[in-house]
Design a protein around this motif. Structure first.
Motif, PDB file in Angstrom:
ATOM      1  N   PHE A  56       0.490  -1.144  -0.167  1.00 31.05           N
ATOM      2  CA  PHE A  56       0.069  -0.097  -0.087  1.00 31.05           C
ATOM      3  C   PHE A  56       0.867   1.238   0.154  1.00 31.05           C
ATOM      4  O   PHE A  56       0.463   2.289  -0.821  1.00 31.05           O
ATOM      5  CB  PHE A  56      -0.989  -0.055   1.063  1.00 31.05           C
ATOM      6  CG  PHE A  56      -2.025  -1.152   1.201  1.00 31.05           C
ATOM      7  CD1 PHE A  56      -2.839  -1.050   0.157  1.00 31.05           C
ATOM      8  CD2 PHE A  56      -2.360  -1.932   2.166  1.00 31.05           C
ATOM      9  CE1 PHE A  56      -4.027  -1.992  -0.302  1.00 31.05           C
ATOM     10  CE2 PHE A  56      -3.169  -3.048   2.060  1.00 31.05           C
ATOM     11  CZ  PHE A  56      -4.029  -3.130   0.936  1.00 31.05           C
ATOM     12  N   ILE A  57       1.866   1.311   0.745  1.00 27.53           N
ATOM     13  CA  ILE A  57       2.674   2.542   0.626  1.00 27.53           C
ATOM     14  C   ILE A  57       3.646   2.732  -0.308  1.00 27.53           C
ATOM     15  O   ILE A  57       3.857   3.909  -0.751  1.00 27.53           O
ATOM     16  CB  ILE A  57       3.473   2.611   2.088  1.00 27.53           C
ATOM     17  CG1 ILE A  57       2.326   2.605   3.442  1.00 27.53           C
ATOM     18  CG2 ILE A  57       4.637   3.850   2.267  1.00 27.53           C
ATOM     19  CD1 ILE A  57       2.899   2.536   4.823  1.00 27.53           C
ATOM     20  N   GLU A  58       4.397   1.619  -0.555  1.00 35.84           N
ATOM     21  CA  GLU A  58       5.462   1.870  -1.600  1.00 35.84           C
ATOM     22  C   GLU A  58       4.951   1.666  -2.999  1.00 35.84           C
ATOM     23  O   GLU A  58       5.593   2.027  -4.062  1.00 35.84           O
ATOM     24  CB  GLU A  58       6.645   1.087  -1.318  1.00 35.84           C
ATOM     25  CG  GLU A  58       7.381   1.315   0.288  1.00 35.84           C
ATOM     26  CD  GLU A  58       8.284   0.091   0.269  1.00 35.84           C
ATOM     27  OE1 GLU A  58       8.915  -0.454  -0.561  1.00 35.84           O
ATOM     28  OE2 GLU A  58       8.507   0.192   1.708  1.00 35.84           O
ATOM     29  N   GLU A  59       3.946   0.551  -3.109  1.00 39.54           N
ATOM     30  CA  GLU A  59       3.664  -0.194  -4.438  1.00 39.54           C
ATOM     31  C   GLU A  59       2.211   0.283  -4.975  1.00 39.54           C
ATOM     32  O   GLU A  59       1.844   0.048  -5.982  1.00 39.54           O
ATOM     33  CB  GLU A  59       3.718  -1.644  -4.216  1.00 39.54           C
ATOM     34  CG  GLU A  59       5.388  -2.122  -3.952  1.00 39.54           C
ATOM     35  CD  GLU A  59       6.329  -1.958  -4.988  1.00 39.54           C
ATOM     36  OE1 GLU A  59       5.859  -1.552  -6.108  1.00 39.54           O
ATOM     37  OE2 GLU A  59       7.509  -1.732  -4.602  1.00 39.54           O
ATOM     38  N   ASN A  60       1.676   1.196  -4.244  1.00 45.21           N
ATOM     39  CA  ASN A  60       0.249   1.646  -4.536  1.00 45.21           C
ATOM     40  C   ASN A  60      -0.541   0.600  -4.881  1.00 45.21           C
ATOM     41  O   ASN A  60      -1.398   0.698  -5.896  1.00 45.21           O
ATOM     42  CB  ASN A  60       0.442   2.607  -5.741  1.00 45.21           C
ATOM     43  CG  ASN A  60      -0.749   3.656  -5.925  1.00 45.21           C
ATOM     44  OD1 ASN A  60      -1.380   4.009  -4.854  1.00 45.21           O
ATOM     45  ND2 ASN A  60      -0.983   4.064  -6.953  1.00 45.21           N
ATOM     46  N   ASN A  61      -0.684  -0.412  -4.229  1.00 38.82           N
ATOM     47  CA  ASN A  61      -1.380  -1.960  -4.444  1.00 38.82           C
ATOM     48  C   ASN A  61      -1.231  -2.617  -5.809  1.00 38.82           C
ATOM     49  O   ASN A  61      -1.849  -3.155  -6.242  1.00 38.82           O
ATOM     50  CB  ASN A  61      -3.102  -1.367  -4.141  1.00 38.82           C
ATOM     51  CG  ASN A  61      -3.673  -2.771  -3.962  1.00 38.82           C
ATOM     52  OD1 ASN A  61      -3.199  -3.579  -3.394  1.00 38.82           O
ATOM     53  ND2 ASN A  61      -4.966  -2.781  -4.586  1.00 38.82           N
ATOM     54  N   LYS A  62      -0.026  -2.243  -6.511  1.00 41.41           N
ATOM     55  CA  LYS A  62       0.373  -2.797  -7.557  1.00 41.41           C
ATOM     56  C   LYS A  62       1.096  -4.123  -7.499  1.00 41.41           C
ATOM     57  O   LYS A  62       1.241  -5.033  -8.338  1.00 41.41           O
ATOM     58  CB  LYS A  62       1.057  -1.891  -8.507  1.00 41.41           C
ATOM     59  CG  LYS A  62       0.216  -0.614  -8.678  1.00 41.41           C
ATOM     60  CD  LYS A  62      -0.095  -0.431 -10.248  1.00 41.41           C
ATOM     61  CE  LYS A  62      -0.555   0.652 -10.576  1.00 41.41           C
ATOM     62  NZ  LYS A  62      -1.676   1.218  -9.987  1.00 41.41           N
ATOM     63  N   LEU A  63       1.523  -4.170  -6.190  1.00 43.16           N
ATOM     64  CA  LEU A  63       2.568  -5.638  -5.794  1.00 43.16           C
ATOM     65  C   LEU A  63       1.285  -6.614  -5.805  1.00 43.16           C
ATOM     66  O   LEU A  63       1.460  -7.857  -6.373  1.00 43.16           O
ATOM     67  CB  LEU A  63       3.053  -5.639  -4.871  1.00 43.16           C
ATOM     68  CG  LEU A  63       4.007  -6.647  -3.972  1.00 43.16           C
ATOM     69  CD1 LEU A  63       5.103  -6.920  -5.018  1.00 43.16           C
ATOM     70  CD2 LEU A  63       4.499  -6.208  -2.822  1.00 43.16           C
ATOM     71  N   LEU A  64       0.298  -6.330  -4.928  1.00 41.65           N
ATOM     72  CA  LEU A  64      -0.712  -7.674  -4.593  1.00 41.65           C
ATOM     73  C   LEU A  64      -2.028  -7.449  -5.258  1.00 41.65           C
ATOM     74  O   LEU A  64      -2.927  -8.599  -5.303  1.00 41.65           O
ATOM     75  CB  LEU A  64      -0.852  -7.528  -3.087  1.00 41.65           C
ATOM     76  CG  LEU A  64       0.234  -7.848  -2.361  1.00 41.65           C
ATOM     77  CD1 LEU A  64      -0.037  -7.787  -0.751  1.00 41.65           C
ATOM     78  CD2 LEU A  64       0.945  -9.303  -2.639  1.00 41.65           C
ATOM     79  N   ASN A  65      -2.328  -6.126  -5.864  1.00 40.84           N
ATOM     80  CA  ASN A  65      -3.600  -5.992  -6.681  1.00 40.84           C
ATOM     81  C   ASN A  65      -4.786  -6.346  -5.754  1.00 40.84           C
ATOM     82  O   ASN A  65      -5.631  -7.309  -6.332  1.00 40.84           O
ATOM     83  CB  ASN A  65      -3.591  -6.639  -7.974  1.00 40.84           C
ATOM     84  CG  ASN A  65      -2.728  -5.716  -8.786  1.00 40.84           C
ATOM     85  OD1 ASN A  65      -2.502  -4.617  -8.921  1.00 40.84           O
ATOM     86  ND2 ASN A  65      -1.710  -6.665  -9.624  1.00 40.84           N
TER      87      ASN A  65
END
Length: 162
Positions: A56-65
């Motif tokens: 959430f903080i570093e990847e803007n929910n793109k890591l886990l979607n």
């Protein structure tokens, strides 16, 4: 032989005493089944907190979607944001009342999740007609004990570290 049996009884009572008396394993297991059948279409059960923070903080929910907050996030926030933890039995009623209201009448103004998490999701659809009050009660018990009590489940994280 009697010594070995006595040792197991003693150790069992020591570990069992770590669990709060309000914890009901059968109700927890039933709540987990309801969560799996009614909630996991959107909510994952549990993920490590450091991974969620990175997502959430570093990847803007793109890591886990992720589609929605995880069960362990909800568990932690329920206990932190709803009611008073001074009386666990009463607190369980308070969190259940909150869940019933939120699941039937979801609204962003009622959210218990952190802004940095919730901004990645739409408000959930109402579950009215899709989950009964009895099922919500079971899910509440599962979510309440999902996060934060040693020996209850494999998803335990030490709340004092956050």
């Amino acid at each position: 032989m009697k010594t070995i049996i006595a040792m197991f009884v003693f150790l069992g009572s020591v570990f069992a005493s770590e669990l709060p008396e309000e914890f009901d394993r059968l109700l927890y297991d039933k709540g987990e089944k309801v969560f799996e059948n009614k909630c996991m279409e959107c909510h994952q059960k549990s993920m490590p907190i450091p991974l969620l923070m990175k997502n959430f903080i570093e990847e803007n929910n793109k890591l886990l979607n992720l589609k929605a907050p995880t069960g362990n996030e909800i568990s932690f926030r329920l206990k932190q944001q709803i009611g008073s933890r001074d009386d666990m039995e009463f607190h369980l009623h308070q969190t259940e009342d909150f869940l019933k209201d939120y699941l039937y009448n979801p609204d962003l103004s009622k959210t218990i999740c952190l802004e940095g998490v919730i901004r990645h999701f739409e408000v959930m659809p109402s579950m009215k007609g899709k989950i009964s009050e009895e099922e919500i009660s079971k899910v509440n018990h599962f979510l309440y004990f999902l996060e934060g009590f040693n020996g209850v489940n494999k998803f335990y994280h030490d709340e004092t570290k956050f």
